[in-house]
Design an enzyme around this catalytic site. Structure first.
Site, PDB file in Angstrom:
ATOM      1  N   LYS A  14     -21.343  11.363  -4.177  1.00 63.50           N
ATOM      2  CA  LYS A  14     -22.386  11.869  -5.093  1.00 63.50           C
ATOM      3  C   LYS A  14     -22.170  11.348  -6.502  1.00 63.50           C
ATOM      4  O   LYS A  14     -22.827  11.778  -7.445  1.00 63.50           O
ATOM      5  CB  LYS A  14     -22.360  13.401  -5.099  1.00 63.50           C
ATOM      6  N   HIS A  22       3.315  -0.961  -3.323  1.00 64.77           N
ATOM      7  CA  HIS A  22       3.350  -0.077  -2.148  1.00 64.77           C
ATOM      8  C   HIS A  22       4.821   0.300  -1.977  1.00 64.77           C
ATOM      9  O   HIS A  22       5.501  -0.156  -1.051  1.00 64.77           O
ATOM     10  CB  HIS A  22       2.794  -0.834  -0.937  1.00 64.77           C
ATOM     11  N   ARG A  73      -0.659   4.054   9.295  1.00 66.24           N
ATOM     12  CA  ARG A  73       0.781   4.345   9.179  1.00 66.24           C
ATOM     13  C   ARG A  73       1.122   5.211   7.978  1.00 66.24           C
ATOM     14  O   ARG A  73       1.813   6.229   8.085  1.00 66.24           O
ATOM     15  CB  ARG A  73       1.586   3.029   9.045  1.00 66.24           C
ATOM     16  N   THR A  74       0.660   4.806   6.801  1.00 70.40           N
ATOM     17  CA  THR A  74       1.140   5.456   5.576  1.00 70.40           C
ATOM     18  C   THR A  74       0.642   6.899   5.497  1.00 70.40           C
ATOM     19  O   THR A  74       1.423   7.809   5.212  1.00 70.40           O
ATOM     20  CB  THR A  74       0.670   4.649   4.346  1.00 70.40           C
ATOM     21  N   ARG A 126      -3.698   6.519  -2.237  1.00 67.15           N
ATOM     22  CA  ARG A 126      -3.968   5.096  -1.950  1.00 67.15           C
ATOM     23  C   ARG A 126      -5.340   4.791  -2.508  1.00 67.15           C
ATOM     24  O   ARG A 126      -6.294   5.576  -2.346  1.00 67.15           O
ATOM     25  CB  ARG A 126      -3.941   4.823  -0.453  1.00 67.15           C
TER      26      ARG A 126
END
Ligand code: CP
Length: 303
Positions: free
Chosen positions: A83, A133, A55-56, A105
């Site tokens: 890496k 959030h 969703r986000t 996020r």
């Protein structure tokens, strides 16, 4: 208006209300045959997701594109993180490509603050660990506002895994600023006492939903648990599942919310999620308008 949206620290009620007002204008844009405005033309937005999302990430990308921004997507799994490159070097690399905004996020609480520090550009927190959030809380508040025409004086019960929920923390912080009352409810191991300053806490779901205008169910975040929080999911469901019987104890006409992803018939009954009381689909829909509004305020204001 603040430069970044990392949480609601430092945000005024009037600035937050203006974002919700702008979301209404964005709703109107999204009703048009051509769902696009030139507000962010020439700007580049980078979605940097170090943790999975449906969703986000997609609604931020759509929101930025609907406003004519260029969008680049940093996919952690296929990046040079594998890496050994650090978060700081990753963000500084993206900064050198002249990104105007980072949407980040990350599984670590506080990572969005690090990105704001090292990236220099406008930073929007799309969820950091268990901490915050903020755009989810804004879209939840917007969904409530569209339903009830106000936020002042509403009673919102949030039931589930409060301990691991950035959604619960951001909703408690935002709804308090906007004049609503929040009750957080879950089994004692999942209900941290330090949240008592932000909301009413209870382990009793019947007490939590009494007088509630809206009941939000939260997912049990097993991926953030190293064990020992719950004796069994079955026992959890018997007491804390948000279902028709629990909703009967809320106010008449109370609605049901879930930030997603939901586990049907665990924290919420599938039949309630699909019922006329549910606003789960509307939450997703409102997420695009709200994220357009946030990008508008932070980026057009900067320009
Ligand atoms: N509500 C929410 O943050 O959903 P995603 O994890 O799918 O983005």
């Amino acid at each position: 208006m603040m430069k970044h949206l990392l949480d609601f620290d430092g945000w005024s009620r009037s600035d937050l209300e203006s974002i919700l007002e702008t979301a209404q204008m964005m709703d109107a844009v999204l009703e048009r045959p051509v769902k696009k405005v030139p507000a962010l033309q020439g700007m580049t937005v980078c979605t940097a997701f170090f943790e999975n999302s449906t969703r986000t990430r997609l609604s931020f990308e759509l929101a930025a594109r609907r406003m004519s921004a260029d969008v680049v997507t940093f996919a952690a799994g296929s990046s040079s993180l594998s890496k050994g490159e650090s978060l700081r070097d990753t963000i500084e690399t993206l900064k050198a490509m002249r990104v105007d905004a980072f949407i980040v996020r990350h599984p670590a609480s506080g990572a969005a603050h690090q990105v704001a520090k090292f990236g220099g550009s406008v930073t929007l927190n799309a969820g950091d660990g268990c901490r915050a959030h903020p755009t989810q809380a804004l879209l939840d508040a917007y969904t409530l506002f569209k339903e009830f025409g106000r936020l002042e004086g509403l009673n919102v019960a949030i039931v589930g895994d409060i301990r691991h929920s950035r959604v619960a923390r951001s909703n408690a912080q935002l709804l308090k600023i906007l004049g609503a009352k929040v009750t957080l409810c879950g089994p004692a191991p999942l209900l941290p006492k330090e949240l008592a300053g932000m909301a009413t806490l209870t382990t009793d779901p019947l007490e939590a939903v009494k007088n509630a205008d809206a009941v939000m169910a939260l997912r049990i975040q097993q991926e953030r648990m190293s064990g020992g929080f719950l004796p069994s999911l079955n026992e959890y469901m018997l007491t804390y599942q948000v279902n028709e019987a629990l909703l009967e104890r809320a106010k008449e006409g109370a609605i049901v919310l879930h930030p997603g992803p939901m586990l049907r018939d665990l924290e919420i009954s599938g039949s309630l999620a699909d019922s006329g009381r549910s606003r789960i689909v509307q939450q997703v829909e409102n997420g695009v308008s709200v994220r357009m509004a946030v990008l508008y305020h932070l980026l057009v204001g900067k320009r």
